[in-house]
Design an enzyme around this catalytic site. Structure first.
Site, short mmCIF file in Angstrom:
data_model
loop_
_atom_site.label_atom_id
_atom_site.label_comp_id
_atom_site.label_asym_id
_atom_site.label_seq_id
_atom_site.Cartn_x
_atom_site.Cartn_y
_atom_site.Cartn_z
N THR A 212 0.85 -1.19 0.00
CA THR A 212 0.00 0.00 0.00
C THR A 212 0.89 1.24 0.00
OG1 THR A 212 -1.88 1.07 1.08
CG2 THR A 212 -0.31 -0.02 2.55
N ASN A 213 0.34 2.40 0.31
CA ASN A 213 1.15 3.61 0.36
C ASN A 213 0.68 4.46 1.55
OD1 ASN A 213 -1.05 5.46 -0.60
ND2 ASN A 213 -0.91 4.09 -2.37
N ARG A 214 1.32 5.60 1.74
CA ARG A 214 1.08 6.40 2.95
C ARG A 214 -0.13 7.33 2.85
NH1 ARG A 214 4.37 9.88 4.69
NH2 ARG A 214 5.81 10.10 2.96
N SER A 215 -0.92 7.23 1.78
CA SER A 215 -2.08 8.12 1.66
C SER A 215 -3.05 7.88 2.82
CB SER A 215 -2.79 7.86 0.34
OG SER A 215 -4.04 8.50 0.35
#
Ligand code: C5P
Length: 408
Positions: A212-215
């Protein structure tokens, strides 16, 4: 367009209920949002809480029935309901609901309501048996028929210690209902259908792990809330996040880019706009494992493959159907911000792109603030100073209003 609550004159009616203490929090929250909140307490409310509490949190007058019989009584008895944009009764007791339903006006609150020309919102709070009683149900229904907005009640723990339907909504939820109501009255996006995506997608590696990512989803959720403030019908397609759904939004939860693609394509038919604030994964593990991978199996070699580009699929759909009418994308960049954003604007056939530099510590992923540059399809480029994500949301919607008006 600004905050819908800013400068709004709200008369908060408070009835006798243990939920009174939450009314003070509601008055405080409304005041912090810029609303001008006067209060009127019934005699029973004063058994639980004092006018001083409300005056202290709102900086405005808190009226009681003494004011009705005082020297300004001739002004107050109809005046309160006239000088206001919205009456909110929270908590609304069975007794006051019954009085309102029957036009009884034997105290300052019910008088103000009978004389009012503005919308009225009630947040019922009472014992479950009282709420579900046919008399109360008939009264609530009759108020609804007359256009009174009924927020809640919720099912939960009651003062009696039992659980049931009759618990007043939390102040933050009532605030959401107030915004929804005000937006429907006067918002600039009334009658418009918007689809907003938010958060970082999850691409599974095995049964428990994902890429995933840090959004955080904060910017997308702020856009959804701002659109509801402006009266839009909002579908919010959200990747995993702890954020609470803005009251009035239809939320669709997804995990992967593929699921987001499906949800977006199903939702944008006949939509006025799509705002892709989500940070969609560009790659996913090609063959996610159904079970949990074990360390004993050695270090996994994860083969990645491309995810579908949602905006490109939407561009194709738009060529055939004309919907969504406006498409807005985001560009989160760590170098050559403007040039990369300009390329994405063209490649993804967008009307507007919101570019932000994710290397800044006070803007981009996870923060409450953002510093953006807006680039449109006409070649206009405008950079803005550091703003809250709510202000950025408002800015984007201002541009959307202009784009939609230009199409009319
Ligand atoms: O190419 P990049 O991911 O930087 O593009 C950003 C924009 O494209 C965002 O609006 C994002 O929501 C959207 N996007 C998409 N499908 C993808 C990846 C990104 O629609 N697979």
């Amino acid at each position: 367009m600004g905050n819908i609550l800013s400068e709004k004159r709200i008369l908060l009616g408070v009835c006798g209920s243990i939920a009174c203490y939450k009314a003070a929090d509601l008055a405080s929250k409304l005041t912090q949002q810029g609303a001008i909140v006067s209060t009127v307490l019934t005699a029973a409310a004063q058994q639980f809480i004092t006018p001083l509490t409300f005056q202290s949190v709102s900086g405005q007058r808190a009226f009681t029935d003494q004011d009705l019989w005082g020297s300004e009584g001739h002004i107050q008895h109809v005046g309160l309901g006239h000088q206001t944009d919205l009456i909110v009764i929270a908590p609304a007791s069975a007794n006051t609901i019954a009085k309102l339903a029957h036009g009884i006006c034997d105290n300052l609150l019910t008088l103000a309501c009978l004389a009012a020309t503005c919308p009225i919102l009630i947040a019922p709070a009472m014992d479950s048996g009282m709420y579900t009683h046919p008399a109360t149900q008939a009264n609530v229904e009759s108020l609804r028929q007359r256009g009174v907005y009924v927020a809640g009640p919720a099912i939960g723990r009651m003062a009696s210690g039992l659980s049931g339907l009759g618990r007043m909504l939390e102040p933050s939820e009532i605030l959401g209902h107030i915004r929804l109501l005000l937006g429907r009255q006067e918002g600039k996006l009334r009658g418009r259908r918007l689809v907003v995506t938010a958060g970082g997608t999850w691409e599974p590696i095995d049964a428990v792990r994902a890429i995933t990512n840090r959004s955080s989803g904060k910017q997308g959720f702020a856009i959804a809330q701002a659109a509801i403030d402006q009266g839009a019908e909002v579908t919010l397609i959200a990747a995993p996040t702890n954020l609470s759904t803005p009251v009035g939004a239809k939320r669709i939860d997804i995990h992967t880019a593929q699921e987001m693609l499906g949800a977006v394509l199903a939702s944008v038919q006949e939509a006025d706009a799509l705002i892709m604030a989500a940070a969609v994964a560009d790659y996913r593990p090609e063959s996610p494992v159904k079970e949990k991978l074990s360390k004993d199996q050695g270090i996994p070699q994860i083969q990645l493959t491309l995810t579908p580009d949602i905006l490109s699929a939407v561009a194709q759909l738009r060529t055939h159907s004309g919907f969504p009418r406006v498409v807005i994308g985001f560009a989160a960049e760590s170098s050559d911000l403007i040039e990369h954003a300009r390329q994405k604007l063209t490649r993804k056939k967008l009307d507007l792109i919101v570019a932000n530099d994710i290397t800044a510590t006070d803007a981009g992923f996870g923060t409450d603030t953002n510093r953006v540059t807006l680039l449109d399809a006409m070649g206009n480029v405008q950079s803005y100073p550091l703003m809250s994500k709510d202000e950025v949301a408002d800015l984007i919607l201002q541009k959307l209003v202009v784009l939609l008006e230009a199409m009319a």
